[in-house]
Motif scaffolding. Structure first.
Motif, PDB file in Angstrom:
ATOM      1  N   GLY A 227       0.816  -1.202   0.000  1.00  0.00           N
ATOM      2  CA  GLY A 227       0.000   0.000   0.000  1.00  0.00           C
ATOM      3  C   GLY A 227       0.851   1.252   0.000  1.00  0.00           C
ATOM      4  N   ASP A 228       0.293   2.335  -0.526  1.00  0.00           N
ATOM      5  CA  ASP A 228       1.044   3.569  -0.712  1.00  0.00           C
ATOM      6  C   ASP A 228       0.828   4.588   0.388  1.00  0.00           C
ATOM      7  OD1 ASP A 228       2.357   2.804  -2.966  1.00  0.00           O
ATOM      8  OD2 ASP A 228       1.011   3.794  -4.373  1.00  0.00           O
ATOM      9  N   GLY A 229      -0.038   4.318   1.355  1.00  0.00           N
ATOM     10  CA  GLY A 229      -0.286   5.262   2.419  1.00  0.00           C
ATOM     11  C   GLY A 229       0.895   5.357   3.375  1.00  0.00           C
ATOM     12  N   VAL A 230       1.000   6.503   4.043  1.00  0.00           N
ATOM     13  CA  VAL A 230       2.097   6.767   4.968  1.00  0.00           C
ATOM     14  C   VAL A 230       1.533   7.364   6.247  1.00  0.00           C
ATOM     15  CG1 VAL A 230       4.208   8.108   5.340  1.00  0.00           C
ATOM     16  CG2 VAL A 230       3.737   7.124   3.094  1.00  0.00           C
TER      17      VAL A 230
ATOM     18  N   LEU B 180       0.402  12.383  15.475  1.00  0.00           N
ATOM     19  CA  LEU B 180       0.430  11.396  14.397  1.00  0.00           C
ATOM     20  C   LEU B 180      -0.483  11.852  13.269  1.00  0.00           C
ATOM     21  CD1 LEU B 180       1.934   8.625  14.237  1.00  0.00           C
ATOM     22  CD2 LEU B 180      -0.298   7.562  14.605  1.00  0.00           C
ATOM     23  N   TRP B 181      -0.005  11.706  12.029  1.00  0.00           N
ATOM     24  CA  TRP B 181      -0.732  12.160  10.843  1.00  0.00           C
ATOM     25  C   TRP B 181      -0.861  11.024   9.834  1.00  0.00           C
ATOM     26  CZ3 TRP B 181      -2.561  17.182  10.888  1.00  0.00           C
ATOM     27  CH2 TRP B 181      -1.981  18.051  11.828  1.00  0.00           C
TER      28      TRP B 181
ATOM     29  N   PHE C  45       0.728  12.797  -2.076  1.00  0.00           N
ATOM     30  CA  PHE C  45      -0.278  12.439  -1.090  1.00  0.00           C
ATOM     31  C   PHE C  45      -1.390  13.485  -1.071  1.00  0.00           C
ATOM     32  CE2 PHE C  45       3.789  10.776   0.448  1.00  0.00           C
ATOM     33  CZ  PHE C  45       3.470   9.438   0.610  1.00  0.00           C
ATOM     34  N   MET C  46      -2.532  13.062  -0.553  1.00  0.00           N
ATOM     35  CA  MET C  46      -3.613  13.989  -0.266  1.00  0.00           C
ATOM     36  C   MET C  46      -3.225  14.831   0.948  1.00  0.00           C
ATOM     37  SD  MET C  46      -5.961  13.231  -2.531  1.00  0.00           S
ATOM     38  CE  MET C  46      -7.536  13.781  -1.878  1.00  0.00           C
ATOM     39  N   PRO C  47      -3.947  15.943   1.225  1.00  0.00           N
ATOM     40  CA  PRO C  47      -3.657  16.701   2.441  1.00  0.00           C
ATOM     41  C   PRO C  47      -3.697  15.805   3.672  1.00  0.00           C
ATOM     42  CG  PRO C  47      -5.126  17.939   1.020  1.00  0.00           C
ATOM     43  CD  PRO C  47      -4.994  16.571   0.404  1.00  0.00           C
ATOM     44  N   ARG C  48      -2.755  16.011   4.566  1.00  0.00           N
ATOM     45  CA  ARG C  48      -2.628  15.142   5.722  1.00  0.00           C
ATOM     46  C   ARG C  48      -3.838  15.277   6.650  1.00  0.00           C
ATOM     47  NH1 ARG C  48       1.962  18.066   9.612  1.00  0.00           N
ATOM     48  NH2 ARG C  48       0.685  19.878  10.173  1.00  0.00           N
ATOM     49  N   VAL C  49      -4.108  14.209   7.420  1.00  0.00           N
ATOM     50  CA  VAL C  49      -5.227  14.166   8.356  1.00  0.00           C
ATOM     51  C   VAL C  49      -4.677  13.839   9.742  1.00  0.00           C
ATOM     52  CG1 VAL C  49      -7.386  13.029   8.972  1.00  0.00           C
ATOM     53  CG2 VAL C  49      -6.834  13.442   6.558  1.00  0.00           C
TER      54      VAL C  49
ATOM     55  N   SER D 198     -10.066   5.938   4.395  1.00  0.00           N
ATOM     56  CA  SER D 198      -9.843   6.444   3.044  1.00  0.00           C
ATOM     57  C   SER D 198      -8.915   5.472   2.313  1.00  0.00           C
ATOM     58  CB  SER D 198      -9.270   7.859   3.086  1.00  0.00           C
ATOM     59  OG  SER D 198     -10.174   8.734   3.729  1.00  0.00           O
ATOM     60  N   GLY D 199      -7.786   5.957   1.805  1.00  0.00           N
ATOM     61  CA  GLY D 199      -6.876   5.069   1.088  1.00  0.00           C
ATOM     62  C   GLY D 199      -5.690   4.653   1.922  1.00  0.00           C
ATOM     63  N   ASN D 200      -5.818   4.706   3.244  1.00  0.00           N
ATOM     64  CA  ASN D 200      -4.662   4.441   4.088  1.00  0.00           C
ATOM     65  C   ASN D 200      -5.030   3.500   5.220  1.00  0.00           C
ATOM     66  OD1 ASN D 200      -2.032   4.616   4.924  1.00  0.00           O
ATOM     67  ND2 ASN D 200      -2.163   6.698   5.730  1.00  0.00           N
ATOM     68  N   LEU D 201      -4.002   2.868   5.775  1.00  0.00           N
ATOM     69  CA  LEU D 201      -4.144   2.032   6.961  1.00  0.00           C
ATOM     70  C   LEU D 201      -3.499   2.772   8.121  1.00  0.00           C
ATOM     71  CD1 LEU D 201      -4.914  -1.035   7.844  1.00  0.00           C
ATOM     72  CD2 LEU D 201      -2.437  -1.269   7.969  1.00  0.00           C
ATOM     73  N   VAL D 202      -4.256   2.987   9.174  1.00  0.00           N
ATOM     74  CA  VAL D 202      -3.766   3.782  10.303  1.00  0.00           C
ATOM     75  C   VAL D 202      -3.914   2.998  11.594  1.00  0.00           C
ATOM     76  CG1 VAL D 202      -4.372   5.919   9.115  1.00  0.00           C
ATOM     77  CG2 VAL D 202      -5.998   4.892  10.721  1.00  0.00           C
TER      78      VAL D 202
END
Length: 436
Positions: free
Chosen positions: A341-344, A353-354, A365-369, A413-417
């Protein structure tokens, strides 16, 4: 510097002795009373009985079979159709599309050859079943037998007990018989290629391997020595998905800035092949982390983040030319990428943590959350896959007292957190200066 992780939680695990417990399936309850329905014409009820009661299905590429015996009404005739319905509900609609990987079914009627029984998936955007598997058509008889063979993936355990229904009818309607078919998806130690490993280097330069169990209760086995001399490296980074079967590679940078490639050997007792030189100049980077399958990202001294996509050319040339992602990354004290996966995920210098979701356009990347604060209590944060039975992977974090914490991975969304909650799974990990 990355960690390799995954899902589940358990009792504390000490670096020198991490015992793996064997999960025992609970004794299945006795089969309940069979359901009945009115047969065509006479009103005589048909019956559906699951022989031996509920089927216990150990998660992780195990194959087990249940037999269902159906007695039809006396006047039943012609082609008979049957289908198995499983009422499965997911927290996220997107997870529903993983059902085929969780549970695969093949079916046999009256002792015939097994045939695939693919599940009809729910409509897109709907996260609730039932899922329907259609049995092979057969001619009506007084008694029919349906053998349902289930192969379960590592994610099947999350379904727990599933009360399914077998419906039998003529012309597609369940007008001949209907009754319960129960599956108990149980915890299990999956096959080695479905479990990951955690690597840790001690301060003497010895590299140790902790094989995961795939179990929530105790996710790590006792450590095993890989070898010494690893303190010549200033950075060690995973490539691809490392497994307990000896798969997965890594790259290591020495103090002169030379990057070396260690390919996975496929031998769990000696998981890496002899190193191969990639090239020099890697001292320009202050952080190196995995990104995607066999790729890297690296931050230079000016805070610019670069991406290296895999080339698949040769062990000595594993990456394509670097791509610039953007500047400003010196704001982060930790950059945690994933081998799948491409999420960071990043931690800034204030301990916040973001999440950085991939833009799917280029390498950016999309704007950080914002995920939450308080993460400066950890000196190591890492991603891992299939550590304790998870599908997507999880996170590990070591605090300054040497305690190891487990955070279940959640898709957003498109990430694993990391999930908001944690569980301690180890202590004494302060003896290591690298965990991945």
């Amino acid at each position: 510097m990355a960690l390799v992780i995954a899902t589940a939680l358990a009792a504390g695990v000490a670096p020198a002795a991490l015992g793996g417990a064997t999960a025992l399936a609970e004794t299945p309850p006795a089969a309940g009373p069979a359901s009945t329905s009115t047969g065509t014409g006479t009103g005589t009820p048909g019956t559906v009985v699951q022989e031996g009661g509920p089927l216990v299905v150990p998660s992780g590429e195990e194959v087990v079979t249940t037999r269902v015996t159906v007695t039809l009404p006396a006047d039943a005739s012609g082609p008979v159709k049957a289908r198995l319905l499983l009422p499965i509900t997911y927290e996220f609609a997107g997870d529903a599309w993983d059902f085929q990987d969780d549970i695969k079914a093949t079916c046999s009627v009256n002792g015939g050859a097994y045939q695939p029984c693919p599940w009809l998936q729910p409509v897109e955007g709907v996260n609730q079943g039932p899922y329907v598997a259609t049995m092979p058509v057969t001619e009506a008889a007084t008694t029919l037998t349906y053998d349902i063979r289930i192969e379960s993936g590592i994610g099947a355990r999350r379904h727990g007990d599933v009360n399914g229904t077998l419906e039998v009818g003529a012309g597609g309607a369940p007008d001949l018989a209907s009754g319960p078919v129960v599956f108990q998806f149980a915890r299990n130690t999956p096959a080695a290629n479905l479990r990951t490993t955690v690597l840790a280097r001690d301060k003497a330069g010895v590299l140790w391997q902790y094989e995961s169990t795939g179990l929530h209760e105790k996710p790590l086995k006792a450590r095993e020595r890989i070898g010494g001399g690893w303190n010549i490296y200033t950075s060690i980074t995973p490539l691809g998905e490392r497994t307990a079967a000896g798969e997965g590679s890594l790259v290591a940078r020495d103090k002169y800035g030379v990057l070396w490639h260690y390919q996975g050997s496929g031998n769990p007792d000696a998981p890496f092949k002899p190193r191969v030189r990639v090239g020099g100049g890697w001292n320009t980077y202050t952080a190196i982390s995995p990104r995607g399958w066999n790729g890297l990202m690296a931050r230079d001294r000016d805070g610019v983040l670069w991406r290296y996509r895999p080339s698949y050319v040769s062990p000595s040339a594993p990456f394509q030319q670097r791509e610039r992602i953007g500047g400003g990354w010196n704001a982060y004290s930790a950059i945690v990428g994933r081998t799948l996966g491409d999420g960071v995920v990043t931690r800034d210098t204030a301990g916040v943590l973001w999440s950085h979701d991939p833009s799917w356009q280029g390498s950016g990347f999309m704007p950080r959350v914002r995920l939450g604060g308080g993460w400066n209590g950890y000196d190591r944060i890492a991603y891992a896959r299939n550590l304790a039975g998870s599908r997507y992977g999880d996170y590990l974090a070591r605090d300054k007292e040497g305690r190891l914490w487990f955070y279940e991975g959640l898709t957003r969304s498109g990430n694993l957190v990391p999930s908001p909650t944690r569980r301690q799974i180890g202590w004494g990990w302060g003896i290591y200066d690298a965990i991945l």
